[in-house]
Design a protein around this motif. Structure first.
Motif, PDB file in Angstrom:
ATOM      1  N   ALA A 126      -4.906  -9.804 -23.175  1.00  0.00           N
ATOM      2  CA  ALA A 126      -4.871 -11.115 -22.527  1.00  0.00           C
ATOM      3  C   ALA A 126      -4.606 -10.985 -21.025  1.00  0.00           C
ATOM      4  CB  ALA A 126      -3.789 -11.982 -23.174  1.00  0.00           C
ATOM      5  N   GLY A 127      -4.100  -9.837 -20.610  1.00  0.00           N
ATOM      6  CA  GLY A 127      -3.812  -9.624 -19.191  1.00  0.00           C
ATOM      7  C   GLY A 127      -4.961  -9.020 -18.419  1.00  0.00           C
ATOM      8  N   TRP A 128      -6.178  -9.192 -18.899  1.00  0.00           N
ATOM      9  CA  TRP A 128      -7.320  -8.538 -18.262  1.00  0.00           C
ATOM     10  C   TRP A 128      -7.546  -9.015 -16.835  1.00  0.00           C
ATOM     11  CZ3 TRP A 128     -11.628 -11.083 -16.431  1.00  0.00           C
ATOM     12  CH2 TRP A 128     -11.792 -12.407 -16.837  1.00  0.00           C
ATOM     13  N   ARG A 129      -7.176 -10.255 -16.538  1.00  0.00           N
ATOM     14  CA  ARG A 129      -7.369 -10.751 -15.173  1.00  0.00           C
ATOM     15  C   ARG A 129      -6.440 -10.040 -14.190  1.00  0.00           C
ATOM     16  NH1 ARG A 129     -10.731 -14.859 -14.328  1.00  0.00           N
ATOM     17  NH2 ARG A 129      -9.863 -15.067 -12.229  1.00  0.00           N
ATOM     18  N   ALA A 130      -5.190  -9.827 -14.614  1.00  0.00           N
ATOM     19  CA  ALA A 130      -4.258  -9.089 -13.758  1.00  0.00           C
ATOM     20  C   ALA A 130      -4.736  -7.658 -13.570  1.00  0.00           C
ATOM     21  CB  ALA A 130      -2.857  -9.115 -14.368  1.00  0.00           C
ATOM     22  N   MET A 131      -5.266  -7.090 -14.655  1.00  0.00           N
ATOM     23  CA  MET A 131      -5.822  -5.747 -14.592  1.00  0.00           C
ATOM     24  C   MET A 131      -7.024  -5.720 -13.644  1.00  0.00           C
ATOM     25  SD  MET A 131      -5.568  -2.681 -15.907  1.00  0.00           S
ATOM     26  CE  MET A 131      -6.646  -1.251 -15.832  1.00  0.00           C
ATOM     27  N   GLY A 132      -7.845  -6.744 -13.706  1.00  0.00           N
ATOM     28  CA  GLY A 132      -9.015  -6.820 -12.850  1.00  0.00           C
ATOM     29  C   GLY A 132      -8.658  -6.941 -11.383  1.00  0.00           C
ATOM     30  N   ALA A 133      -7.616  -7.731 -11.095  1.00  0.00           N
ATOM     31  CA  ALA A 133      -7.177  -7.875  -9.705  1.00  0.00           C
ATOM     32  C   ALA A 133      -6.661  -6.551  -9.159  1.00  0.00           C
ATOM     33  CB  ALA A 133      -6.089  -8.945  -9.616  1.00  0.00           C
ATOM     34  N   ALA A 192      -5.654   1.915 -16.910  1.00  0.00           N
ATOM     35  CA  ALA A 192      -4.608   1.180 -17.630  1.00  0.00           C
ATOM     36  C   ALA A 192      -3.243   1.834 -17.448  1.00  0.00           C
ATOM     37  CB  ALA A 192      -4.955   1.105 -19.113  1.00  0.00           C
ATOM     38  N   ALA A 193      -3.199   3.169 -17.445  1.00  0.00           N
ATOM     39  CA  ALA A 193      -1.921   3.870 -17.270  1.00  0.00           C
ATOM     40  C   ALA A 193      -1.360   3.628 -15.871  1.00  0.00           C
ATOM     41  CB  ALA A 193      -2.102   5.362 -17.525  1.00  0.00           C
ATOM     42  N   LEU A 194      -2.222   3.588 -14.870  1.00  0.00           N
ATOM     43  CA  LEU A 194      -1.758   3.299 -13.511  1.00  0.00           C
ATOM     44  C   LEU A 194      -1.197   1.888 -13.422  1.00  0.00           C
ATOM     45  CD1 LEU A 194      -4.408   4.874 -11.096  1.00  0.00           C
ATOM     46  CD2 LEU A 194      -1.996   5.494 -11.333  1.00  0.00           C
ATOM     47  N   TYR A 195      -1.896   0.938 -14.030  1.00  0.00           N
ATOM     48  CA  TYR A 195      -1.407  -0.441 -14.022  1.00  0.00           C
ATOM     49  C   TYR A 195      -0.022  -0.510 -14.659  1.00  0.00           C
ATOM     50  CZ  TYR A 195      -1.082  -5.452 -14.746  1.00  0.00           C
ATOM     51  OH  TYR A 195      -0.647  -6.756 -14.720  1.00  0.00           O
ATOM     52  N   GLN A 196       0.147   0.167 -15.768  1.00  0.00           N
ATOM     53  CA  GLN A 196       1.432   0.151 -16.470  1.00  0.00           C
ATOM     54  C   GLN A 196       2.521   0.816 -15.640  1.00  0.00           C
ATOM     55  OE1 GLN A 196       1.223   1.619 -20.460  1.00  0.00           O
ATOM     56  NE2 GLN A 196       3.364   1.184 -20.917  1.00  0.00           N
ATOM     57  N   ALA A 197       2.162   1.864 -14.881  1.00  0.00           N
ATOM     58  CA  ALA A 197       3.145   2.542 -14.036  1.00  0.00           C
ATOM     59  C   ALA A 197       3.714   1.596 -12.978  1.00  0.00           C
ATOM     60  CB  ALA A 197       2.505   3.754 -13.363  1.00  0.00           C
ATOM     61  N   PHE A 198       2.895   0.662 -12.504  1.00  0.00           N
ATOM     62  CA  PHE A 198       3.353  -0.275 -11.476  1.00  0.00           C
ATOM     63  C   PHE A 198       4.031  -1.508 -12.059  1.00  0.00           C
ATOM     64  CE2 PHE A 198      -0.043   1.896  -9.029  1.00  0.00           C
ATOM     65  CZ  PHE A 198       0.732   2.327  -7.963  1.00  0.00           C
ATOM     66  N   TRP A 207       0.798  -1.217   0.000  1.00  0.00           N
ATOM     67  CA  TRP A 207       0.000   0.000   0.000  1.00  0.00           C
ATOM     68  C   TRP A 207       0.836   1.273   0.000  1.00  0.00           C
ATOM     69  CZ3 TRP A 207      -4.547   0.805  -1.705  1.00  0.00           C
ATOM     70  CH2 TRP A 207      -5.512  -0.201  -1.662  1.00  0.00           C
ATOM     71  N   ASP A 208       1.969   1.292   0.683  1.00  0.00           N
ATOM     72  CA  ASP A 208       2.752   2.533   0.699  1.00  0.00           C
ATOM     73  C   ASP A 208       3.268   2.869  -0.697  1.00  0.00           C
ATOM     74  OD1 ASP A 208       4.518   0.363   0.732  1.00  0.00           O
ATOM     75  OD2 ASP A 208       6.063   1.478   1.813  1.00  0.00           O
ATOM     76  N   VAL A 209       3.631   1.844  -1.469  1.00  0.00           N
ATOM     77  CA  VAL A 209       4.096   2.071  -2.842  1.00  0.00           C
ATOM     78  C   VAL A 209       2.915   2.473  -3.733  1.00  0.00           C
ATOM     79  CG1 VAL A 209       5.183   1.017  -4.859  1.00  0.00           C
ATOM     80  CG2 VAL A 209       6.009   0.462  -2.558  1.00  0.00           C
ATOM     81  N   TRP A 210       1.837   1.711  -3.657  1.00  0.00           N
ATOM     82  CA  TRP A 210       0.665   2.029  -4.490  1.00  0.00           C
ATOM     83  C   TRP A 210       0.217   3.468  -4.267  1.00  0.00           C
ATOM     84  CZ3 TRP A 210      -1.728  -3.155  -2.652  1.00  0.00           C
ATOM     85  CH2 TRP A 210      -1.361  -4.189  -3.534  1.00  0.00           C
ATOM     86  N   MET A 211       0.084   3.861  -3.017  1.00  0.00           N
ATOM     87  CA  MET A 211      -0.484   5.180  -2.732  1.00  0.00           C
ATOM     88  C   MET A 211       0.474   6.311  -3.086  1.00  0.00           C
ATOM     89  SD  MET A 211      -2.646   4.324   0.731  1.00  0.00           S
ATOM     90  CE  MET A 211      -3.624   5.811   0.720  1.00  0.00           C
ATOM     91  N   ASN A 212       1.758   6.105  -2.893  1.00  0.00           N
ATOM     92  CA  ASN A 212       2.715   7.158  -3.247  1.00  0.00           C
ATOM     93  C   ASN A 212       2.803   7.351  -4.756  1.00  0.00           C
ATOM     94  OD1 ASN A 212       4.364   8.615  -1.083  1.00  0.00           O
ATOM     95  ND2 ASN A 212       4.276   6.536  -0.271  1.00  0.00           N
ATOM     96  N   VAL A 213       2.725   6.263  -5.514  1.00  0.00           N
ATOM     97  CA  VAL A 213       2.774   6.382  -6.971  1.00  0.00           C
ATOM     98  C   VAL A 213       1.472   6.983  -7.497  1.00  0.00           C
ATOM     99  CG1 VAL A 213       2.928   5.111  -9.147  1.00  0.00           C
ATOM    100  CG2 VAL A 213       4.449   4.531  -7.251  1.00  0.00           C
ATOM    101  N   ILE A 214       0.336   6.504  -6.993  1.00  0.00           N
ATOM    102  CA  ILE A 214      -0.949   7.066  -7.414  1.00  0.00           C
ATOM    103  C   ILE A 214      -1.011   8.550  -7.083  1.00  0.00           C
ATOM    104  CG2 ILE A 214      -3.443   7.041  -6.957  1.00  0.00           C
ATOM    105  CD1 ILE A 214      -3.211   3.998  -6.544  1.00  0.00           C
ATOM    106  N   ASN A 215      -0.429   8.929  -5.974  1.00  0.00           N
ATOM    107  CA  ASN A 215      -0.402  10.338  -5.567  1.00  0.00           C
ATOM    108  C   ASN A 215       0.150  11.232  -6.668  1.00  0.00           C
ATOM    109  OD1 ASN A 215      -0.751  12.430  -3.607  1.00  0.00           O
ATOM    110  ND2 ASN A 215       1.430  12.348  -3.149  1.00  0.00           N
ATOM    111  N   VAL A 216       1.169  10.752  -7.363  1.00  0.00           N
ATOM    112  CA  VAL A 216       1.792  11.529  -8.435  1.00  0.00           C
ATOM    113  C   VAL A 216       1.081  11.300  -9.767  1.00  0.00           C
ATOM    114  CG1 VAL A 216       3.910  11.897  -9.754  1.00  0.00           C
ATOM    115  CG2 VAL A 216       4.030  11.488  -7.280  1.00  0.00           C
TER     116      VAL A 216
END
Length: 226
Positions: free
Chosen positions: A165-172, A149-155, A131-140
């Motif tokens: 084909a990666g829709w399940r990972a995107m969904g999670a 999709a852009a957020l997923y790619q950033a991580f 969560w600390d990584v997710w929230m700090n990156v989303i913050n920017v």
């Protein structure tokens, strides 16, 4: 209240206080009479009374996920307890039923940081990360708006979305990271399905800016003046 979950919790605590208790089924779920009341008063996006009762005359707790999660949270935080076939407020719950600010501080960090969000999601997989990584990156990344999709790619570096084909990972990722932040009132999502695509745009809410202090705050650019 900008937080959907906080509003639902506040309404539930107030209902239990005004009525003395909330009836429970044999399986210790809220009885339908309260579930129906909650559907009508929570006015949850995508699960309004009109939508929920369109095809079903009755709705059970498990069919209204926000209430099922909220029930679990209120018991876990000891704001309520099950006693003689009913949900009753504890002393702490009765106090927080009169204080939305204190309720937010108790409820939201626990919900976002401590709950296993995959347990009530459609996707069993859990995204890799903390969560600390997710929230700090989303913050920017979402400071002036971005896409799911852009957020997923950033991580994760892979340009996945609901059409690959990666829709399940995107969904999670969406279910276990973005949706909890939206329910908490920290993010806002808008979906554009008019073109046949399921594009999701993500924005930080004013609550995010006022409630969170993050390491990446110093990286944010001032909002341009129109």
């Amino acid at each position: 209240m900008r937080s959907l979950l906080l509003r639902g919790a506040f309404l539930t605590l107030q209902y239990a206080q005004e009525h003395g208790s909330i009836g429970l089924t044999q399986t210790k779920a809220f009885k339908r009479v309260f579930v129906h009341w909650a559907v009508e008063h929570f006015d949850w996006p995508g699960k309004s009374a009109e939508e929920m009762f369109r095809y079903n005359k009755v709705v059970n707790e498990y069919e209204f996920p926000p209430l099922e999660v909220l029930h679990f949270l209120l018991i876990s935080l000891r704001l309520g307890r099950h006693y003689k076939g009913a949900f009753r407020l504890t002393k702490k719950g009765a106090e927080l039923a009169r204080s939305p600010g204190r309720l937010f501080a108790e409820l939201i960090p626990y919900f976002v940081l401590r709950i296993d969000h995959a347990s009530y999601a459609r996707f069993d997989d859990r995204p890799f990360g903390k969560w600390d990584v997710w929230m700090n990156v989303i913050n920017v990344e979402a400071d002036h708006g971005t896409t799911e999709a852009a957020l997923y790619q950033a991580f994760y570096g892979e340009p996945e979305d609901w059409h690959t084909a990666g829709w399940r990972a995107m969904g999670a990722f969406s279910s276990c990271v973005l949706r909890p932040l939206e329910w908490a009132g920290l993010l806002m999502e808008t979906r554009d399905e008019g073109t046949g695509k399921r594009d999701c745009h993500v924005f930080k809410t004013p609550l995010w800016r006022s409630a969170l202090k993050l390491d990446t705050d110093e990286m944010l650019q001032p909002t341009p003046v129109q």
